[in-house]
Design an enzyme around this catalytic site. Structure first.
Site, PDB file in Angstrom:
ATOM      1  N   GLU A 328       1.076  -1.027  -0.298  1.00  0.00           N
ATOM      2  CA  GLU A 328      -0.101   0.195  -0.120  1.00  0.00           C
ATOM      3  C   GLU A 328       1.240   0.771   0.056  1.00  0.00           C
ATOM      4  O   GLU A 328       1.561   1.501   0.878  1.00  0.00           O
ATOM      5  CB  GLU A 328      -0.797   0.336   1.463  1.00  0.00           C
ATOM      6  N   CYS A 329       0.715   2.304  -1.162  1.00  0.00           N
ATOM      7  CA  CYS A 329       1.347   3.791  -1.442  1.00  0.00           C
ATOM      8  C   CYS A 329       2.489   3.422  -1.105  1.00  0.00           C
ATOM      9  O   CYS A 329       3.142   2.697  -2.102  1.00  0.00           O
ATOM     10  CB  CYS A 329       0.373   4.267   0.219  1.00  0.00           C
ATOM     11  N   GLY A 330       3.484   3.732  -0.036  1.00  0.00           N
ATOM     12  CA  GLY A 330       4.626   3.964   0.300  1.00  0.00           C
ATOM     13  C   GLY A 330       5.026   2.145   0.090  1.00  0.00           C
ATOM     14  O   GLY A 330       5.927   2.320  -0.551  1.00  0.00           O
TER      15      GLY A 330
END
Length: 438
Positions: A328-330
């Site tokens: 997720e994301c990072g």
């Protein structure tokens, strides 16, 4: 035996920037100084304020969110985490009635769902007796919202507070005290928040606010006004939990990857044995049937992550062998071929996804998301400044993402083999995380 009634309250305000977090941190620390075990919660999907809460109280803080969570789940989570608490503080988000659609999902809606009263924190700069009309409006705007008291922030003097106190009394809201105007109590501005090491350096903030609260706020009256029956655990929470399967789940967790909902980890532990490892420390990926790489701050640690070749190669090998990966994301950025910093310098990452993420031209993208994948709906939140470098031929994307108002969101979800990666932070505590890979 736990007492049948304990103080429980929502700290809310008329708008963002009123000082909710500052006051909440000080109150948590003040109650801790009194020897109370205080359970804190945060309305909304925010990862940062719960870290501040834990710093102040010494106890993990839990998110409650009526977009990502069903009302029944919100009540069950709230009840479970308050069974051993002496007091409960829920910090609101934005203004009291601000939701994703009207007041749906607002702080007031969460307080209603769990049955607790509200204490307003009002920024009193340039205000006097007219604040009574504001308080009367908040108290009576919705009959199903219980506004019991008010604390005024940024008060110039005792004389200033006299006007405010009289206004609150005439509005039918208990005046509980004030926080004087001072430059010492500003929570630092944040690019998605502070690193964990920097958080530790902020311990003086809740301590300073607690001292002011002890001096200028009637804590005893506040606690008395918010005394409510301890919530009862729902029947399903009392049933024996199924023994975890033989599956193993690895979770990346360190200063670079720490945007983690506690309830997600609890759900993972019900589906297998959870272990943690640190990419920053170049630890190899543990043996696992599912790898979870949450979001965090990879952009703050690009050199260290690039140098951690053992971790990068073990993750790449696991993904290439068909291993399940949720990033997720990072975490998604970390799976890319590289990440570019704000100046465009490129740092090699895991290379699981054939693309680059960049911090160049940073622009905030945020909002609730509904993710529809393989006939199921998952919910989460998008909040990031980075972007994916455009390519003529990019990674294949799957699923459909919508906003809270059911409008199509441009957010993409990448899939390569059993790797699922995207910008949306998912809340999957009510679902089987392995079902994502069906």
């Amino acid at each position: 035996m736990a007492s049948t009634s304990i103080p429980q309250l929502l700290v809310a305000a008329g708008s963002s920037g009123s000082g909710k977090t500052t006051f909440t941190l000080g109150l948590l620390r003040a109650l801790k100084h009194r020897g109370l075990s205080v359970q804190s919660f945060k309305c909304g999907p925010d990862y940062i304020d719960p870290k501040f809460h834990e710093l102040s109280s010494g106890r993990p803080s839990i998110n409650l969110d009526l977009f990502m969570m069903s009302p029944e789940h919100v009540r069950a989570v709230y009840a479970r985490h308050t069974q051993e608490a002496d007091a409960v503080i829920l910090e609101g988000v934005m203004g009291l009635y601000d939701g994703y659609v009207r007041m749906h999902g607002s702080s007031a809606a969460v307080a209603q769902a769990v049955g607790i009263p509200t204490v307003l924190l009002v920024d009193a700069r340039s205000s006097a007796y007219s604040v009574g009309a504001l308080l009367y409006g908040f108290k009576h705007f919705r009959q199903d919202t219980e506004v019991v008291g008010v604390v005024f922030n940024r008060v110039a003097s005792e004389n200033h507070y006299r006007f405010l106190r009289e206004a609150a009394e005439d509005a039918g809201v208990i005046p509980l005290g004030y926080i004087p105007k001072t430059k010492l109590l500003e929570v630092p501005s944040r690019h998605l928040g502070l690193s964990l090491s920097e958080l530790q350096e902020l311990d003086a903030l809740p301590e300073d606010v607690a001292a002011l609260i002890e001096k200028h706020v009637d804590i005893d009256r506040l606690l008395e006004a918010c005394m409510r029956p301890r919530p009862t655990l729902p029947a399903e929470e009392l049933l024996p939990k199924p023994a975890p399967s033989g599956r193993k789940i690895a979770v990346a967790r360190d200063e670079a990857f720490n945007f983690i909902y506690e309830e997600n980890i609890r759900t993972l532990s019900l589906h297998g044995e959870v272990s943690f490892f640190s990419p920053l420390k170049d630890e190899p990926l543990p043996e696992c049937d599912l790898l979870y790489i949450p979001g965090g701050y990879p952009e703050f640690y690009l050199s260290e992550l690039a140098s951690a070749e053992r971790t990068r190669s073990s993750i790449a090998a696991y993904a290439a062998s068909g291993g399940r990966v949720l990033a997720e994301c990072g975490g998604m950025m970390y799976l890319c071929r590289a990440i570019r910093d704000e100046e465009g310098k490129s740092y090699p990452m895991c290379g699981v996804l054939d693309q680059e993420a960049t911090m160049e031209g940073m622009r905030l993208r945020l909002g609730y998301r509904k993710l529809r994948l393989a006939g199921c709906e998952y919910r989460g939140h998008e909040f990031h400044y980075s972007s994916i470098v455009p390519q003529e031929v990019g990674e294949a994307t799957v699923g459909e993402q919508l906003t809270a108002r059911d409008e199509v969101a441009p957010t993409l979800l990448y899939r390569r083999g059993n790797v699922l990666a995207g910008y949306t932070h998912l809340y999957f505590a009510e679902q089987d995380p392995f079902a994502l890979f069906n």
